[in-house]
Design an enzyme around this catalytic site. Structure first.
Site, PDB file in Angstrom:
ATOM      1  N   MET A 230       0.863  -1.188   0.000  1.00 31.62           N
ATOM      2  CA  MET A 230       0.000   0.000   0.000  1.00 31.62           C
ATOM      3  C   MET A 230       0.890   1.226   0.000  1.00 31.62           C
ATOM      4  SD  MET A 230      -2.948   1.143   2.688  1.00 31.62           S
ATOM      5  CE  MET A 230      -3.861   2.675   2.440  1.00 31.62           C
ATOM      6  N   ILE A 232       0.647   5.565  -0.726  1.00 33.24           N
ATOM      7  CA  ILE A 232       0.141   6.867  -1.174  1.00 33.24           C
ATOM      8  C   ILE A 232       1.379   7.695  -1.501  1.00 33.24           C
ATOM      9  CG2 ILE A 232      -1.172   8.929  -0.579  1.00 33.24           C
ATOM     10  CD1 ILE A 232      -2.882   6.374  -0.806  1.00 33.24           C
ATOM     11  N   GLY A 238      -0.894  12.544   4.026  1.00 35.74           N
ATOM     12  CA  GLY A 238      -1.426  13.420   5.071  1.00 35.74           C
ATOM     13  C   GLY A 238      -2.758  14.042   4.729  1.00 35.74           C
ATOM     14  N   GLY A 240      -5.590  12.015   4.001  1.00 34.58           N
ATOM     15  CA  GLY A 240      -6.665  11.068   4.275  1.00 34.58           C
ATOM     16  C   GLY A 240      -6.918  10.039   3.190  1.00 34.58           C
ATOM     17  N   GLU A 265      -0.116  -8.359   5.195  1.00 38.88           N
ATOM     18  CA  GLU A 265       1.190  -9.023   5.232  1.00 38.88           C
ATOM     19  C   GLU A 265       2.224  -8.107   5.868  1.00 38.88           C
ATOM     20  OE1 GLU A 265       4.567 -10.362   1.959  1.00 38.88           O
ATOM     21  OE2 GLU A 265       2.468 -10.348   1.372  1.00 38.88           O
TER      22      GLU A 265
END
Length: 408
Positions: A230, A232, A238, A240, A265
């Site tokens: 995962m 971003i 920061g 959301g 994992e």
């Protein structure tokens, strides 16, 4: 650098920190290429350049990796002010280009003009797969709400395989133990976040982040989706988006009768905090987590309802219970505070009780001098201190989740 020879000092000048040398951009407009404000750097580069995260042989090294914001077409170029040459005795510069080529797919640009030409075609890029969720975030700087969308994709989507090859390169710079997955395994699902933005009157899409999930088989007829990766991207952190992505993925799997529960994992500390927030948000309206039932303690009803309705396993449900019970507890009330403390510590003390059982066995089996050695390693006072420290850390973490929940 005292004690170094003149040659060693000279060579040291040609060492570059690769976390600083690598310059990343997500480019929307041609002017972004010259705007330092759009540049960001890796957190890690050890998987490419070794544990020291150093490239040798250059002064003023810049490793430019610029991506078009949507489809991630790439510009790769290396710049430096000077490089070691044959005048240096038995040394040569690291082959930086080869190291980068090992992780970025072929087809990248090496000059700016070609890259800008591709940028002009970005209007044709559209997100891959099926739209799952749309949300907006208010941008203070722009003074407006910005729209984001989350999609589910797979390798049958035209062009997605090539796009994913470019996207996954970011993992090497921002996840400490990252590795590339086997995309030919059909049990992978891909969830993507995009920002919608306007350019010359047209609506375009910029890549924000993504998640990969592997669907493990559970006998006899269930699956257990496990979050593997995962990320971003830094310009969007920061805001959301991680919570929106994780909640959307949970809701996607919640609707499937074949899914048993959802796991992760080797979750990082930040991921655990994010998961706490999302799962508490999902669970707080279930009747089994009402204040009256929370005060009565952790129950099988909570385990069953969270698993059946929200695909949350027992371990995560217990953590949700502890967070919501903290919200329902008046910690200024001595009796309520004591009850909460004992409830949490009963769970935390499990590993310590195991040590005590092991100690009882040792008393029967070990010679006196061996037993003394083991007793020195099992200091009961220290165990009590560690238990209290663990409790206080948990409460601190739980309060942060509740503060974020109150603002949501």
């Amino acid at each position: 650098m005292a004690g170094l020879t003149a040659m060693e000092k000279k060579l040291a000048e040609y060492k570059c920190n690769t976390n600083e040398a690598i310059q990343l951009k997500l480019v929307r407009f041609p002017e972004d290429l010259e705007d330092d404000n759009t540049t960001f750097n890796p957190e890690y580069s050890h998987q490419v350049f070794g544990d020291d995260e150093v490239a040798f042989g250059y002064k003023g090294l810049k490793i430019l990796l610029y991506y078009i914001a949507g489809n991630l077409s790439t510009l790769f170029r290396i710049e430096y002010t000077s490089k070691v040459n044959e005048k240096f005795d038995c040394v040569e510069a690291d082959d930086v280009e080869s190291k980068i080529r090992e992780i970025i797919p072929p087809g990248f640009c090496t000059n700016t003009d070609d890259f800008v030409s591709l940028l002009e075609k970005e209007v044709n890029f559209k997100p891959f797969g099926m739209l799952l969720h749309t949300y907006s975030v208010h941008n203070e700087e722009a003074g407006e709400d910005i729209t984001y969308q989350i999609y589910k994709a797979d390798m049958t989507c035209p062009g997605f395989r090539e796009y994913h090859e470019r996207l996954q390169t970011f993992l090497m710079w921002f996840i400490e133990t990252a590795s590339f997955i086997d995309v030919d395994d059909e049990r992978w699902n891909y969830f993507l976040v995009f920002e919608k933005y306007n350019k010359d009157g047209a609506t375009l899409f910029a890549t924000v982040g993504y998640m990969t999930v592997y669907n493990y088989y559970v006998y006899p007829d269930k699956t257990r989706p496990r979050v593997s990766q995962m990320l971003i991207l830094p310009p969007f952190q920061g805001e959301g988006h991680g919570a929106q992505l994780l909640e959307t993925v949970h809701r996607y799997y919640m609707s499937s009768p074949t899914v048993l529960d959802i796991t992760a994992e080797d979750p990082s500390e930040n991921y655990v905090k994010l998961r706490d927030f999302v799962l508490v948000k999902l669970c707080q309206d279930l009747l089994c987590f009402s204040p009256g039932k929370l005060i009565q303690g952790f129950s099988q009803e909570m385990v069953t309802e969270a698993q059946q309705k929200l695909k949350i396993n027992k371990q995560h449900t217990r953590r949700v219970y502890e967070i919501l019970r903290l919200r329902a507890t008046d910690m200024g009330d001595a009796e309520q505070s004591r009850s909460y403390r004992l409830d949490i510590k009963r769970r935390l003390i499990g590993p310590y009780k195991k040590k005590q059982r092991e100690l009882a066995k040792m008393r029967r089996c070990l010679r006196p001098e061996e037993l003394t050695n083991q007793l020195n390693q099992i200091d009961l006072n220290m165990q009590h201190e560690q238990l209290e420290e663990s409790f206080q850390q948990l409460v601190s973490d739980y309060r942060r989740v509740l503060e974020r929940l109150a603002q949501a």
